[in-house]
Scaffold this motif. Structure first.
Motif, PDB file in Angstrom:
ATOM      1  N   PRO A  52       0.852  -1.202   0.000  1.00 25.58           N
ATOM      2  CA  PRO A  52       0.000   0.000   0.000  1.00 25.58           C
ATOM      3  C   PRO A  52       0.888   1.253   0.000  1.00 25.58           C
ATOM      4  O   PRO A  52       2.083   1.169   0.271  1.00 25.58           O
ATOM      5  N   PRO A  53       0.317   2.397  -0.309  1.00 32.83           N
ATOM      6  CA  PRO A  53       1.119   3.620  -0.250  1.00 32.83           C
ATOM      7  C   PRO A  53       1.594   3.879   1.176  1.00 32.83           C
ATOM      8  O   PRO A  53       1.048   3.339   2.136  1.00 32.83           O
ATOM      9  N   ALA A  83       1.303   6.302   3.046  1.00 27.28           N
ATOM     10  CA  ALA A  83       0.234   6.875   3.861  1.00 27.28           C
ATOM     11  C   ALA A  83      -1.072   6.705   3.086  1.00 27.28           C
ATOM     12  O   ALA A  83      -1.110   6.813   1.861  1.00 27.28           O
ATOM     13  N   GLY A  84      -2.129   6.374   3.778  1.00 22.76           N
ATOM     14  CA  GLY A  84      -3.396   6.196   3.075  1.00 22.76           C
ATOM     15  C   GLY A  84      -4.525   6.013   4.043  1.00 22.76           C
ATOM     16  O   GLY A  84      -4.333   5.894   5.253  1.00 22.76           O
ATOM     17  N   ASN A  85      -5.734   5.949   3.503  1.00 24.52           N
ATOM     18  CA  ASN A  85      -6.908   5.789   4.339  1.00 24.52           C
ATOM     19  C   ASN A  85      -7.566   4.423   4.133  1.00 24.52           C
ATOM     20  O   ASN A  85      -8.669   4.191   4.632  1.00 24.52           O
ATOM     21  N   ALA A  86      -6.897   3.489   3.435  1.00 24.96           N
ATOM     22  CA  ALA A  86      -7.461   2.150   3.196  1.00 24.96           C
ATOM     23  C   ALA A  86      -7.492   1.397   4.516  1.00 24.96           C
ATOM     24  O   ALA A  86      -6.481   1.308   5.216  1.00 24.96           O
ATOM     25  N   THR A  87      -8.648   0.838   4.875  1.00 23.11           N
ATOM     26  CA  THR A  87      -8.737   0.067   6.136  1.00 23.11           C
ATOM     27  C   THR A  87      -8.377  -1.417   5.916  1.00 23.11           C
ATOM     28  O   THR A  87      -8.299  -2.173   6.883  1.00 23.11           O
ATOM     29  N   SER A  88      -8.183  -1.815   4.668  1.00 19.56           N
ATOM     30  CA  SER A  88      -7.765  -3.232   4.413  1.00 19.56           C
ATOM     31  C   SER A  88      -6.628  -3.207   3.371  1.00 19.56           C
ATOM     32  O   SER A  88      -6.821  -3.576   2.212  1.00 19.56           O
ATOM     33  N   PRO A  89      -5.433  -2.726   3.781  1.00 25.73           N
ATOM     34  CA  PRO A  89      -4.324  -2.620   2.834  1.00 25.73           C
ATOM     35  C   PRO A  89      -3.807  -3.988   2.419  1.00 25.73           C
ATOM     36  O   PRO A  89      -3.908  -4.933   3.192  1.00 25.73           O
TER      37      PRO A  89
END
Length: 192
Positions: free
Chosen positions: A183-184, A186-192
């Protein structure tokens, strides 16, 4: 010279010395059965016992001088034993593949026989045949590879039979996994 009191040689040989001018005759018997009757012979003499079977054989030799006086008969009894003992049964082994540098094998004893163990890596003997009993542990530190453990029973006549077991020692750790996607930072994904 003689073949020994117990042998697996089906062509045993005897040698002797006698009065130089004497006529020598020999014979061989198996128990009460005549195998070869008295006949002229010379030192050394070999008998072919193929197909005669295991058992006790008595070789006899005598000298007769030029005046026809027979000398005392000399005898030698040997046991012919061509039957191999039972192979020792391997009752415990390390796993086929492992990282234990001191693997142990367990095995049964064979009555009336000497038990010996050996371990080799490919064609290289790591530890040659040596006496062993019930268990055998080897130190294989720093020597990854495929090993063959062998245990054999050898009887007094030299007959032998063996059992083997293979063990692959692998102490090298695997390469670290390569992460192909992530995943990046930093991010807002809750399931990276």
């Amino acid at each position: 010279a003689d073949p020994g009191t117990t042998t697996n040689d089906i062509t045993p040989t005897w040698a002797w010395t006698a009065e130089a001018s004497a006529a020598i005759t020999c014979r061989i018997d198996k128990g009460a059965a005549e195998i070869a009757d008295w006949a002229a012979c010379a030192s050394p003499t070999t008998y072919d016992l193929s197909g005669k079977g295991d058992g006790d054989y008595t070789f006899s030799v005598r000298a007769t001088d030029a005046a026809a006086n027979p000398g005392a008969i000399r005898t030698f009894t040997m046991t012919l034993d061509t039957a191999a003992p039972a192979a020792p049964s391997i009752t415990g082994t390390p796993p086929a593949d492992g990282s234990d540098t001191t693997p142990t094998w367990t095995f049964g004893d064979v009555s009336g026989a000497t038990v010996e163990c050996q371990i080799s890596r490919g064609a290289t003997v790591v530890d040659p045949w040596t006496g062993c009993a019930a268990t055998k542990t080897y130190d294989l530190s720093g020597q990854d590879g495929t090993y063959t453990f062998a245990v054999r029973a050898r009887d007094a006549a030299g007959n032998e039979s063996a059992s083997t077991s293979t063990y692959r020692l692998d102490t090298a750790p695997p390469a670290a996994p390569t992460i192909g996607t992530e995943p990046p930072a930093a991010g807002n994904a809750t399931s990276p």
